[in-house]
Design an enzyme around this catalytic site. Sequence first.
Site, PDB file in Angstrom:
ATOM      1  N   SER A  37      35.185  24.015  41.419  1.00 30.68           N
ATOM      2  CA  SER A  37      35.471  24.045  39.982  1.00 30.68           C
ATOM      3  C   SER A  37      36.878  24.517  39.655  1.00 30.68           C
ATOM      4  CB  SER A  37      34.462  24.945  39.265  1.00 30.68           C
ATOM      5  OG  SER A  37      34.457  26.244  39.800  1.00 30.68           O
ATOM      6  N   ASP A 343      36.076  32.351  31.354  1.00 30.40           N
ATOM      7  CA  ASP A 343      34.622  32.496  31.194  1.00 30.40           C
ATOM      8  C   ASP A 343      34.000  33.524  32.138  1.00 30.40           C
ATOM      9  OD1 ASP A 343      34.834  31.226  33.620  1.00 30.40           O
ATOM     10  OD2 ASP A 343      33.796  29.394  33.018  1.00 30.40           O
ATOM     11  N   HIS A 346      36.282  31.549  35.854  1.00 33.39           N
ATOM     12  CA  HIS A 346      37.426  30.650  35.924  1.00 33.39           C
ATOM     13  C   HIS A 346      38.586  31.145  35.058  1.00 33.39           C
ATOM     14  CE1 HIS A 346      33.685  28.294  36.614  1.00 33.39           C
ATOM     15  NE2 HIS A 346      34.373  27.884  37.661  1.00 33.39           N
TER      16      HIS A 346
END
Length: 387
Positions: A37, A343, A346
């Site tokens: 991610s 968040d 990240h």
Amino acid sequence: MEAIISLLLVVGLATGQPFPPPSPACDIPAIYNFGDSNSDTGGIAAAFYPPGPPSGETFFKRPVGRASDGRLIIDFIAEKLGLPYLSAYLDSIKANYTHGANFATGGATIRRVNESWFEHDVSPFSLDIQVEQFNQFKDRTTYLYNQAKDDSQRQNLPRPDDFMKAIYTIDIGQNDLAYVFRTMGVEASRAAIPDIIEQCANSIRQLYGKGARAFWIHNTGPIGCLPVTHTKVVNPAAGYLDEIGCVAGQNRIADEFNEKLRAKVVQLRSDLPKAILTYVDVYSAKYQLISKAKDLGFKEGFTICCGYHDQDNDIYCGNKGKVNGSEVFAGSCKDPTKVISWDGVHYSDAANRWIANQITYGLFSDPPLSIIEICPENTGSNKLSLA
């Protein structure tokens, strides 16, 4: 080296750039990215459920499949090379692969693990699967390009000659550590590291066998500094946290992972004589950003912009949940540009920009070259080392 970096950071604060960009040393026509991610530009969103608002709000003004309010490090790398943002391989809608493709997916690991996206957000597209997807992508697009009767049929396809001229970026490993922490415990996880590193090396060897020559390999970040982990720490024992508040044991394992990865990159330089392999110390760049957050214009390094997290509750960005019987919407903060963590896991667009500025200029690289100097034809460069 630290004094040089500090001086460059001062220049960056004054000008908005670390230092004047050097003249381009080579023409890199494409990027092929593999990872999780931290560099997924829409793969897992296309495969499963896309993130909703407020993701993407700062730069794209809408959700675009990235785990951030805006751009990721890979986006800034593309900007640095003068290339468009990478289309995700799994996203079939208006994808353009002329200048590369992104095989990264959120939740991806180097090793296959016996978990699912629905259980622990683990991607089924581990690194070996991503490499196999690349193999199919190269074979099929090359066939279609060569069979095309005119340029209109080649639109959105990569030029076959560009595969050997492209740069191959790899940013993966954090989820492997999270998995072994969860299933084996932090200290016991050391035993898994050699096999994880070897499987990563095998993927690099396979890419080399398909013509890849220039590799830009990120180490794993300071996983013990993730704010979502920090929120769970209450009355820690002496030594549990390091001097800036990160979970020391988790970062020690990340350090050990990175040491072994770097040693493997050195070995691969001998095994793959026509390759340029650049090891990028993203860990140090991220740790420096977190430790100097306020000096660099950010809020305290463990501040979370989007999401609600405390010792007992985790409501992730853009979701609703109950806290003490009341419904809570985990929205974003007033100014994401002042926060490092988007968040809790990240990084924000602003943080990713800062990190990318440091690493693309070669400040944290071995060999210490800017990314625009990693030319596949300069195969002798792979003998340079800071070690």
